[in-house]
Design a protein around this motif. Sequence first.
Motif, PDB file in Angstrom:
ATOM      1  N   ILE A 113       0.935  -1.047  -0.019  1.00 39.78           N
ATOM      2  CA  ILE A 113       0.140  -0.047  -0.142  1.00 39.78           C
ATOM      3  C   ILE A 113       0.808   1.037  -0.009  1.00 39.78           C
ATOM      4  N   GLY A 131      -1.518   1.249 -10.745  1.00 35.00           N
ATOM      5  CA  GLY A 131      -1.848   0.167 -10.112  1.00 35.00           C
ATOM      6  C   GLY A 131      -0.781  -0.719 -10.226  1.00 35.00           C
ATOM      7  N   THR A 199      -2.200  -8.564  -3.973  1.00 33.45           N
ATOM      8  CA  THR A 199      -1.882  -7.233  -3.807  1.00 33.45           C
ATOM      9  C   THR A 199      -2.808  -6.194  -4.532  1.00 33.45           C
ATOM     10  N   THR A 201      -5.925  -6.366  -4.798  1.00 32.29           N
ATOM     11  CA  THR A 201      -6.934  -5.851  -4.219  1.00 32.29           C
ATOM     12  C   THR A 201      -6.899  -4.508  -3.758  1.00 32.29           C
ATOM     13  N   LEU A 202      -5.762  -4.017  -3.392  1.00 38.14           N
ATOM     14  CA  LEU A 202      -5.386  -2.656  -3.226  1.00 38.14           C
ATOM     15  C   LEU A 202      -5.546  -1.613  -4.227  1.00 38.14           C
ATOM     16  N   CYS A 203      -5.748  -2.136  -5.457  1.00 38.21           N
ATOM     17  CA  CYS A 203      -5.643  -1.081  -6.672  1.00 38.21           C
ATOM     18  C   CYS A 203      -6.814  -0.314  -6.742  1.00 38.21           C
ATOM     19  N   LEU A 205      -7.341   1.854  -4.478  1.00 42.97           N
ATOM     20  CA  LEU A 205      -6.871   3.102  -4.155  1.00 42.97           C
ATOM     21  C   LEU A 205      -6.388   4.230  -5.078  1.00 42.97           C
ATOM     22  N   GLY A 212     -10.970  -5.400  -5.089  1.00 38.25           N
ATOM     23  CA  GLY A 212     -11.066  -4.521  -3.915  1.00 38.25           C
ATOM     24  C   GLY A 212     -12.107  -3.417  -3.853  1.00 38.25           C
ATOM     25  N   ASP A 216     -14.031  -2.369  -0.524  1.00 40.21           N
ATOM     26  CA  ASP A 216     -13.967  -0.915  -0.004  1.00 40.21           C
ATOM     27  C   ASP A 216     -15.505  -0.732   0.035  1.00 40.21           C
TER      28      ASP A 216
END
Length: 258
Positions: A113, A131, A199, A201-203, A205, A212, A216
Amino acid sequence: METAPDLSGKERSAAKRADRIRLLAQPLLVAILVAGVLLWAFSRDLTATQQGSISLSNIATLTWQHILITIAVVLIVVVIAVPLGTLLTRPGYTRLAPFFVGIANVGAAAPAIGLLVLFYLATRTTGFWIGVLPIAFYSLLPVLRNTILGYQEVDRTLIDAGRGQGMSPMTVLRRVEFPMAVPYILAGLRTSLVLAVGTATLCFLVSAGGLGILIDTGYKLRDNVTLVVGAVLAVSLALLIDWVGALAEQFLGPKGLR
């Protein structure tokens, strides 16, 4: 005089049976998880917001985005790590290996992150590649390290035999060293695949899409149904990608080493 049983042979046979069972069971588990969570979700009285978030079309779109992110990451990792790892095992370049492995270690040690946020701050933009690129840096180490290790583990007598037959260094690399290193490279690639799909799944952001978004959305709206669906689908996709990596290890390596 009695001979001791071949425990190593029995252990290898048991390991192969366990691998075959896992290769059959893992996709079945994924199917059960996906079908179970979707049946559970759609059997409930969903609000209009939930119906929009976890509709089949939206789930398919987000899943495809997640897969595309993973594929892009893995392609970048392979294109960079395999040639670089090969170069770092050639005479005259081995002294550079600790430097490049150290850089890859930085990517692996840093929180994913944090890499995403720093890359966003550096570029002041969002989107698919914002991402993908930090995650590729994060996932680089396993393939680079295993590529180097694979070449280092090649029996020197095989290399000498190839050269003794008149092969050029490039021919020895192509016909002897690289095939022997492939199982190590595939093992590293499997690890990178799992890192990438997890990882990704954080994209959300950086507005790069992926599953993700469901996680969220569910968290922000205190919507447990959307949250559970997103989490289970992300876990299922990670298991499926790991299964694909296991298949690659099983069937893409040299036949004599399987």
